[in-house]
Design a protein around this motif. Structure first.
Motif, PDB file in Angstrom:
ATOM      1  N   ASN A  17       0.787  -1.235   0.000  1.00 53.28           N
ATOM      2  CA  ASN A  17       0.000   0.000   0.000  1.00 53.28           C
ATOM      3  C   ASN A  17       0.818   1.285   0.000  1.00 53.28           C
ATOM      4  O   ASN A  17       0.291   2.353   0.332  1.00 53.28           O
ATOM      5  CB  ASN A  17      -0.987   0.037   1.194  1.00 53.28           C
ATOM      6  CG  ASN A  17      -1.876  -1.177   1.255  1.00 53.28           C
ATOM      7  OD1 ASN A  17      -2.365  -1.638   0.230  1.00 53.28           O
ATOM      8  ND2 ASN A  17      -2.087  -1.706   2.447  1.00 53.28           N
ATOM      9  N   CYS A  18       2.106   1.216  -0.370  1.00 52.15           N
ATOM     10  CA  CYS A  18       2.873   2.436  -0.577  1.00 52.15           C
ATOM     11  C   CYS A  18       2.587   2.976  -1.979  1.00 52.15           C
ATOM     12  O   CYS A  18       2.109   2.256  -2.858  1.00 52.15           O
ATOM     13  CB  CYS A  18       4.369   2.180  -0.415  1.00 52.15           C
ATOM     14  SG  CYS A  18       4.872   1.796   1.278  1.00 52.15           S
ATOM     15  N   THR A  49      -4.212   1.167   5.996  1.00 56.74           N
ATOM     16  CA  THR A  49      -4.034   2.613   6.094  1.00 56.74           C
ATOM     17  C   THR A  49      -2.577   2.911   6.447  1.00 56.74           C
ATOM     18  O   THR A  49      -1.885   2.064   7.017  1.00 56.74           O
ATOM     19  CB  THR A  49      -4.959   3.215   7.163  1.00 56.74           C
ATOM     20  OG1 THR A  49      -4.746   2.543   8.410  1.00 56.74           O
ATOM     21  CG2 THR A  49      -6.424   3.043   6.760  1.00 56.74           C
ATOM     22  N   PRO A  50      -2.067   4.118   6.121  1.00 52.66           N
ATOM     23  CA  PRO A  50      -0.649   4.431   6.332  1.00 52.66           C
ATOM     24  C   PRO A  50      -0.220   4.338   7.789  1.00 52.66           C
ATOM     25  O   PRO A  50      -1.020   4.464   8.712  1.00 52.66           O
ATOM     26  CB  PRO A  50      -0.542   5.875   5.821  1.00 52.66           C
ATOM     27  CG  PRO A  50      -1.688   6.041   4.876  1.00 52.66           C
ATOM     28  CD  PRO A  50      -2.792   5.201   5.434  1.00 52.66           C
ATOM     29  N   THR A 110       2.368  10.334   2.965  1.00 54.29           N
ATOM     30  CA  THR A 110       2.066   9.219   3.871  1.00 54.29           C
ATOM     31  C   THR A 110       2.702   7.963   3.301  1.00 54.29           C
ATOM     32  O   THR A 110       2.939   7.862   2.088  1.00 54.29           O
ATOM     33  CB  THR A 110       0.552   8.992   4.019  1.00 54.29           C
ATOM     34  OG1 THR A 110      -0.012   8.676   2.724  1.00 54.29           O
ATOM     35  CG2 THR A 110      -0.148  10.199   4.605  1.00 54.29           C
ATOM     36  N   SER A 111       2.980   7.005   4.148  1.00 55.07           N
ATOM     37  CA  SER A 111       3.565   5.753   3.683  1.00 55.07           C
ATOM     38  C   SER A 111       3.254   4.647   4.673  1.00 55.07           C
ATOM     39  O   SER A 111       2.905   4.903   5.832  1.00 55.07           O
ATOM     40  CB  SER A 111       5.093   5.883   3.503  1.00 55.07           C
ATOM     41  OG  SER A 111       5.696   6.292   4.717  1.00 55.07           O
ATOM     42  N   THR A 112       3.379   3.423   4.202  1.00 50.39           N
ATOM     43  CA  THR A 112       3.170   2.237   5.044  1.00 50.39           C
ATOM     44  C   THR A 112       4.493   1.494   5.114  1.00 50.39           C
ATOM     45  O   THR A 112       4.838   0.724   4.211  1.00 50.39           O
ATOM     46  CB  THR A 112       2.075   1.335   4.456  1.00 50.39           C
ATOM     47  OG1 THR A 112       0.872   2.097   4.279  1.00 50.39           O
ATOM     48  CG2 THR A 112       1.787   0.159   5.379  1.00 50.39           C
ATOM     49  N   TYR A 161      -5.642 -13.176  11.152  1.00 51.80           N
ATOM     50  CA  TYR A 161      -5.107 -12.035  11.884  1.00 51.80           C
ATOM     51  C   TYR A 161      -5.792 -10.746  11.456  1.00 51.80           C
ATOM     52  O   TYR A 161      -6.419 -10.664  10.395  1.00 51.80           O
ATOM     53  CB  TYR A 161      -3.594 -11.897  11.620  1.00 51.80           C
ATOM     54  CG  TYR A 161      -3.277 -11.583  10.178  1.00 51.80           C
ATOM     55  CD1 TYR A 161      -3.281 -10.277   9.698  1.00 51.80           C
ATOM     56  CD2 TYR A 161      -3.015 -12.605   9.267  1.00 51.80           C
ATOM     57  CE1 TYR A 161      -3.026  -9.992   8.373  1.00 51.80           C
ATOM     58  CE2 TYR A 161      -2.762 -12.331   7.937  1.00 51.80           C
ATOM     59  CZ  TYR A 161      -2.758 -11.016   7.504  1.00 51.80           C
ATOM     60  OH  TYR A 161      -2.510 -10.738   6.181  1.00 51.80           O
ATOM     61  N   ASN A 162      -5.668  -9.729  12.293  1.00 52.67           N
ATOM     62  CA  ASN A 162      -6.022  -8.358  11.954  1.00 52.67           C
ATOM     63  C   ASN A 162      -4.806  -7.491  12.240  1.00 52.67           C
ATOM     64  O   ASN A 162      -4.151  -7.648  13.275  1.00 52.67           O
ATOM     65  CB  ASN A 162      -7.202  -7.857  12.798  1.00 52.67           C
ATOM     66  CG  ASN A 162      -8.495  -8.560  12.460  1.00 52.67           C
ATOM     67  OD1 ASN A 162      -8.744  -8.886  11.313  1.00 52.67           O
ATOM     68  ND2 ASN A 162      -9.325  -8.789  13.455  1.00 52.67           N
ATOM     69  N   ILE A 163      -4.475  -6.583  11.333  1.00 57.36           N
ATOM     70  CA  ILE A 163      -3.382  -5.641  11.555  1.00 57.36           C
ATOM     71  C   ILE A 163      -3.908  -4.244  11.282  1.00 57.36           C
ATOM     72  O   ILE A 163      -4.500  -3.991  10.231  1.00 57.36           O
ATOM     73  CB  ILE A 163      -2.147  -5.976  10.692  1.00 57.36           C
ATOM     74  CG1 ILE A 163      -1.030  -4.956  10.944  1.00 57.36           C
ATOM     75  CG2 ILE A 163      -2.490  -6.093   9.228  1.00 57.36           C
ATOM     76  CD1 ILE A 163       0.316  -5.352  10.345  1.00 57.36           C
ATOM     77  N   THR A 164      -3.705  -3.341  12.239  1.00 53.02           N
ATOM     78  CA  THR A 164      -4.339  -2.028  12.178  1.00 53.02           C
ATOM     79  C   THR A 164      -3.341  -0.942  12.544  1.00 53.02           C
ATOM     80  O   THR A 164      -2.529  -1.102  13.460  1.00 53.02           O
ATOM     81  CB  THR A 164      -5.526  -1.960  13.158  1.00 53.02           C
ATOM     82  OG1 THR A 164      -6.386  -3.073  12.936  1.00 53.02           O
ATOM     83  CG2 THR A 164      -6.327  -0.680  12.947  1.00 53.02           C
TER      84      THR A 164
END
Length: 210
Positions: free
Chosen positions: A20-21, A47-48, A56-58, A71-74
């Motif tokens: 997502n970058c 989301t970043p 913004t970046s991830t 899993y969930n990653i937030t």
């Protein structure tokens, strides 16, 4: 931070569109190449995680190896830093359908013995170790496949395993309807695929015991 030998997470400062970058940079490309070569999963929030001046970046990621739990990653907007903290939660209480194959264990054993009756291989490098692991895994799966006896479609539909899968599917659907989380949707789609596609593989995996 490293937990055991299965999860590494932190700021990798690696940009790639795969997580997502907006752009691909050399470090991100190297990380993705390394992950593909070593069968590692790279997970990132949708989301970043870092907020700069007009950008913004991830770049805060997690690398997972041989980890099958959902899993969930937030990315959490909770600190004053330019980096958001990342929360990763794993569903260790997730119930996978049992594997009750109609398998002839004597045949399974003999098939493996035929393949591995020779002396143990000489392993003198990481590459030779990886090769032997891949070969043994292929032989193990082939022996299981050749020693398994699929049940017919009606036996599969009437089996307790299939009914349990329906129950798991309903729970997964409820979770997704409440959360609208993409990970929950992925879990639901996977279960639906298994239910709606009673192929030989599915019949073997959820058949009755002899």
């Amino acid at each position: 931070m490293q937990l055991g030998s299965n999860i590494i997470c932190g700021d990798f400062n690696a940009h790639h569109q795969a997580w997502n970058c907006f752009t691909n940079r050399p470090r991100g490309s190297q990380l993705l190449k390394f992950a593909n070569q070593t069968d590692i999963d790279i997970i990132a929030p949708i989301t970043p995680t870092r907020f700069g001046y007009n950008s913004t970046s991830t770049i805060d990621l997690a690398l997972i190896k041989n980890f099958s739990f959902p899993y969930n990653i937030t990315s959490l907007s909770e600190l004053s830093s330019d980096h958001n903290p990342i929360e990763i939660s794993f569903r260790f209480n997730y119930i996978l359908p049992p594997d009750n194959s109609n398998i002839n264990w004597t045949l399974f054993t003999n098939l493996l013995i035929e393949k591995h009756a020779h002396p143990l291989p000489i392993i003198n490098s990481a590459n030779s170790l990886d090769l032997e692991i891949r070969n043994f895994t292929d032989d193990l799966l082939a022996a299981h496949r050749n020693a398994s006896k699929p049940c017919n479609k009606q036996e599969y539909l009437d089996s307790p395993q299939h009914q349990k899968l329906i129950k798991i599917r309903n729970n997964a659907k409820k979770n997704w309807q409440i959360s609208r989380n993409p990970n929950d949707k992925t879990i639901l789609n996977t279960i639906n695929k298994n239910i709606k596609k009673p192929s030989k593989t599915i019949l073997i995996n959820y058949g009755k015991k002899n």
